[in-house]
Motif scaffolding. Sequence first.
Motif, short mmCIF file in Angstrom:
data_model
loop_
_atom_site.label_atom_id
_atom_site.label_comp_id
_atom_site.label_asym_id
_atom_site.label_seq_id
_atom_site.Cartn_x
_atom_site.Cartn_y
_atom_site.Cartn_z
N MET A 94 38.02 45.54 -5.67
CA MET A 94 39.25 45.72 -6.41
C MET A 94 39.40 47.20 -6.79
SD MET A 94 40.38 42.73 -6.35
CE MET A 94 41.45 42.01 -7.51
N TYR A 95 40.65 47.66 -6.80
CA TYR A 95 40.93 49.07 -7.03
C TYR A 95 41.75 49.26 -8.30
CZ TYR A 95 39.20 49.59 -2.30
OH TYR A 95 38.41 49.56 -1.18
N HIS A 96 41.52 50.40 -8.95
CA HIS A 96 42.15 50.69 -10.24
C HIS A 96 43.33 51.66 -10.16
CE1 HIS A 96 38.84 48.65 -12.23
NE2 HIS A 96 38.04 49.29 -11.39
N ASN A 97 43.37 52.49 -9.12
CA ASN A 97 44.39 53.54 -9.03
C ASN A 97 44.80 53.67 -7.56
OD1 ASN A 97 46.07 55.66 -9.54
ND2 ASN A 97 44.48 57.07 -10.23
N ILE A 98 45.86 52.97 -7.20
CA ILE A 98 46.27 52.85 -5.80
C ILE A 98 47.49 53.71 -5.51
CG2 ILE A 98 47.04 51.23 -4.02
CD1 ILE A 98 45.60 49.02 -5.59
N LEU A 99 47.43 54.42 -4.39
CA LEU A 99 48.55 55.24 -3.92
C LEU A 99 49.11 54.61 -2.65
CD1 LEU A 99 50.22 57.85 -4.13
CD2 LEU A 99 48.47 58.97 -2.74
N VAL A 100 50.41 54.38 -2.64
CA VAL A 100 51.09 53.81 -1.48
C VAL A 100 52.20 54.77 -1.04
CG1 VAL A 100 52.33 51.82 -0.54
CG2 VAL A 100 50.65 51.48 -2.37
N PRO A 101 51.92 55.61 -0.03
CA PRO A 101 52.98 56.49 0.49
C PRO A 101 54.07 55.65 1.15
CG PRO A 101 50.80 57.25 1.15
CD PRO A 101 50.63 55.88 0.58
N VAL A 102 55.32 56.04 0.92
CA VAL A 102 56.46 55.28 1.43
C VAL A 102 57.37 56.20 2.24
CG1 VAL A 102 58.50 53.96 0.76
CG2 VAL A 102 56.39 53.73 -0.56
N VAL A 103 57.74 55.72 3.43
CA VAL A 103 58.72 56.40 4.26
C VAL A 103 59.87 55.44 4.46
CG1 VAL A 103 59.17 57.42 6.53
CG2 VAL A 103 56.94 57.70 5.47
N PHE A 104 61.07 55.91 4.24
CA PHE A 104 62.25 55.07 4.43
C PHE A 104 62.83 55.31 5.82
CE2 PHE A 104 61.99 55.71 -0.19
CZ PHE A 104 61.88 54.38 -0.58
N ASP A 105 62.30 54.60 6.80
CA ASP A 105 62.82 54.65 8.16
C ASP A 105 62.60 53.30 8.82
OD1 ASP A 105 60.17 54.53 8.98
OD2 ASP A 105 60.08 56.58 9.70
N ASN A 106 63.01 53.17 10.06
CA ASN A 106 62.89 51.90 10.76
C ASN A 106 61.53 51.67 11.40
OD1 ASN A 106 65.53 51.24 10.11
ND2 ASN A 106 66.34 52.26 11.93
N GLU A 107 60.70 52.71 11.49
CA GLU A 107 59.40 52.57 12.13
C GLU A 107 58.32 52.05 11.19
OE1 GLU A 107 58.09 56.04 14.19
OE2 GLU A 107 60.03 56.37 15.11
N HIS A 108 58.49 52.21 9.89
CA HIS A 108 57.47 51.83 8.92
C HIS A 108 57.99 50.70 8.04
CE1 HIS A 108 56.50 56.02 10.00
NE2 HIS A 108 55.26 55.63 9.86
N ALA A 143 48.66 46.00 -1.74
CA ALA A 143 48.40 46.63 -3.05
C ALA A 143 48.29 45.56 -4.13
CB ALA A 143 49.49 47.63 -3.40
N GLY A 144 49.16 44.56 -4.07
CA GLY A 144 49.12 43.46 -5.03
C GLY A 144 47.84 42.65 -4.93
N ILE A 145 47.31 42.52 -3.73
CA ILE A 145 46.08 41.75 -3.51
C ILE A 145 44.85 42.53 -3.95
CG2 ILE A 145 44.57 40.79 -1.70
CD1 ILE A 145 47.18 40.13 -0.14
N LEU A 146 44.81 43.82 -3.67
CA LEU A 146 43.61 44.63 -3.90
C LEU A 146 43.51 45.26 -5.28
CD1 LEU A 146 43.33 46.43 -0.44
CD2 LEU A 146 42.05 44.44 -1.25
#
Length: 135
Positions: free
Chosen positions: A1-15, A24-27
């Motif tokens: 389990m993790y305490h400080n999670i970073l989720v980079p987000v790109v707003f495009d059709n490939e990602h 992130a919700g699970i971990l």
Amino acid sequence: MYHNILVPVVFDNEHDITAPVKLAGILKTPEAKITFLHVIERVPSYAISYITNEFQNEMRMALHDELEKLAKHLPGAEGQVVEGHSGRTIVEYAKEHRNDLIIIASHRPGMEDYFLGSTASHVVRHASCAVHVVR
């Protein structure tokens, strides 16, 4: 389990951001902090004179609003918009904010990725914390 999670987000059709958000919700631990991060690439100096400050501010606010919509799905989550080179900025942000996990989406590599390198591969090679790559 993790305490400080970073989720980079790109707003495009490939990602597709669905899987990284779910992971992130699970971990996460119950009290974890989750940051959804969007990196705005710097506009080249030859083009900056054609983009008004008002447009840049509106774009930054719109991106932040989209990140906050994502953050509503997970307790302890927030959105951040920063400027820089995507791979280097993600790695530096994670180090500065002491993230213990980065969850990053990746597209299937094309020929250009073998010569130039993708953001996800840069993050995997240089991050000082755990990295989960989601396809």
